[in-house]
Design an enzyme around this catalytic site. Sequence first.
Site, short mmCIF file in Angstrom:
data_model
loop_
_atom_site.label_atom_id
_atom_site.label_comp_id
_atom_site.label_asym_id
_atom_site.label_seq_id
_atom_site.Cartn_x
_atom_site.Cartn_y
_atom_site.Cartn_z
N ASP A 35 -49.67 45.69 48.62
CA ASP A 35 -50.59 45.08 47.58
C ASP A 35 -50.00 46.61 46.66
O ASP A 35 -49.19 46.90 46.62
CB ASP A 35 -51.58 46.35 48.22
CG ASP A 35 -52.75 46.70 47.39
OD1 ASP A 35 -53.95 45.82 47.84
OD2 ASP A 35 -53.27 46.55 46.02
N ILE A 36 -50.28 45.54 45.17
CA ILE A 36 -49.96 46.22 43.96
C ILE A 36 -49.95 47.73 43.51
O ILE A 36 -49.54 48.27 42.65
CB ILE A 36 -49.85 44.89 42.82
CG1 ILE A 36 -49.22 44.93 41.32
CG2 ILE A 36 -51.30 45.42 42.47
CD1 ILE A 36 -48.87 44.35 41.20
N ASN A 97 -62.76 42.61 52.46
CA ASN A 97 -64.29 42.97 51.31
C ASN A 97 -64.37 41.12 51.51
O ASN A 97 -64.10 40.16 50.77
CB ASN A 97 -63.82 43.42 50.04
CG ASN A 97 -63.43 45.29 50.41
OD1 ASN A 97 -64.09 45.70 50.91
ND2 ASN A 97 -62.41 45.19 49.83
N HIS A 110 -58.51 37.60 52.43
CA HIS A 110 -57.55 38.86 52.76
C HIS A 110 -58.08 39.44 53.53
O HIS A 110 -59.33 39.78 53.54
CB HIS A 110 -56.34 39.19 51.39
CG HIS A 110 -57.49 40.50 50.47
ND1 HIS A 110 -58.39 38.81 49.56
CD2 HIS A 110 -57.88 41.40 50.18
CE1 HIS A 110 -58.61 39.74 48.99
NE2 HIS A 110 -59.00 40.35 48.86
N LEU A 111 -56.84 40.18 54.39
CA LEU A 111 -56.97 41.24 55.02
C LEU A 111 -56.32 42.05 54.70
O LEU A 111 -54.91 42.12 54.21
CB LEU A 111 -57.27 41.14 56.43
CG LEU A 111 -57.80 40.37 57.54
CD1 LEU A 111 -57.21 40.49 58.94
CD2 LEU A 111 -59.03 40.93 57.03
P1 5GP Z 1 -60.10 42.75 47.02
O1 5GP Z 1 -61.48 43.72 46.51
O2 5GP Z 1 -60.71 41.77 46.41
O3 5GP Z 1 -60.60 43.08 49.03
O4 5GP Z 1 -58.64 43.68 47.20
C1 5GP Z 1 -57.48 43.20 46.26
C2 5GP Z 1 -56.97 44.00 46.59
O5 5GP Z 1 -55.82 43.02 45.36
C3 5GP Z 1 -56.53 44.60 45.56
O6 5GP Z 1 -56.19 45.64 46.17
C4 5GP Z 1 -55.42 44.69 44.50
O7 5GP Z 1 -54.83 45.76 44.56
C5 5GP Z 1 -54.12 43.70 44.95
N1 5GP Z 1 -53.96 42.55 44.04
C6 5GP Z 1 -54.32 42.08 42.71
N2 5GP Z 1 -53.30 41.73 41.75
C7 5GP Z 1 -52.77 41.66 43.28
C8 5GP Z 1 -51.65 41.04 42.67
O8 5GP Z 1 -51.02 40.24 41.80
N3 5GP Z 1 -49.92 41.12 43.43
C9 5GP Z 1 -50.27 41.56 44.94
N4 5GP Z 1 -49.80 42.29 45.80
N5 5GP Z 1 -51.95 42.47 45.02
C10 5GP Z 1 -52.40 42.37 43.89
#
Ligand code: 5GP
Length: 126
Positions: A35-36, A97, A110-111
């Site tokens: 995760d970034i 989520n 995603h998990l």
């Molecule tokens: P969500 O809220 O959809 O469950 O989580 C999305 C996740 O994706 C977040 O934890 C966010 O930090 C991560 N994320 C968003 N953009 C990027 C990206 O460009 N690269 C990576 N590695 N993670 C990302």
Amino acid sequence: MFATYDDQNIFARILRGEIPNTTVMETDHTLAFRDINPLAPEHVLVIPKGAYISHDDFALNAGEAEIVDFIRVTGRICAELGVQPSTQGAGYRIISNAGTDGVQDVPHYHLHILAGRPLGRMLSAG
Ligand code: 5GP
């Protein structure tokens, strides 16, 4: 919220190689990467390569090979991180989520695998 799959979402772009990622594991059907914006010392995202929006979409519509591969990858990552309770690892949490109430930001299934520190209770009240 996400009625149809948006192929411009950030994870679709990662899968097409348009955006770099730090890959942890890759198979025919699944990609796992860091995760970034990590919320724990270990924060890995696991995504299917197919165009699925959320857990329910994947669970209902993915093929068996995709589902088995995806779940196996989550287990292999836990093993690589050394966090399995069965081997005295410190444990982990898996979160997915979905939609508005689930506060899903990226509309590609995603998990999150989180580990490396005590993670607190599952949810805060409210
Ligand atoms: P969500 O809220 O959809 O469950 O989580 C999305 C996740 O994706 C977040 O934890 C966010 O930090 C991560 N994320 C968003 N953009 C990027 C990206 O460009 N690269 C990576 N590695 N993670 C990302």
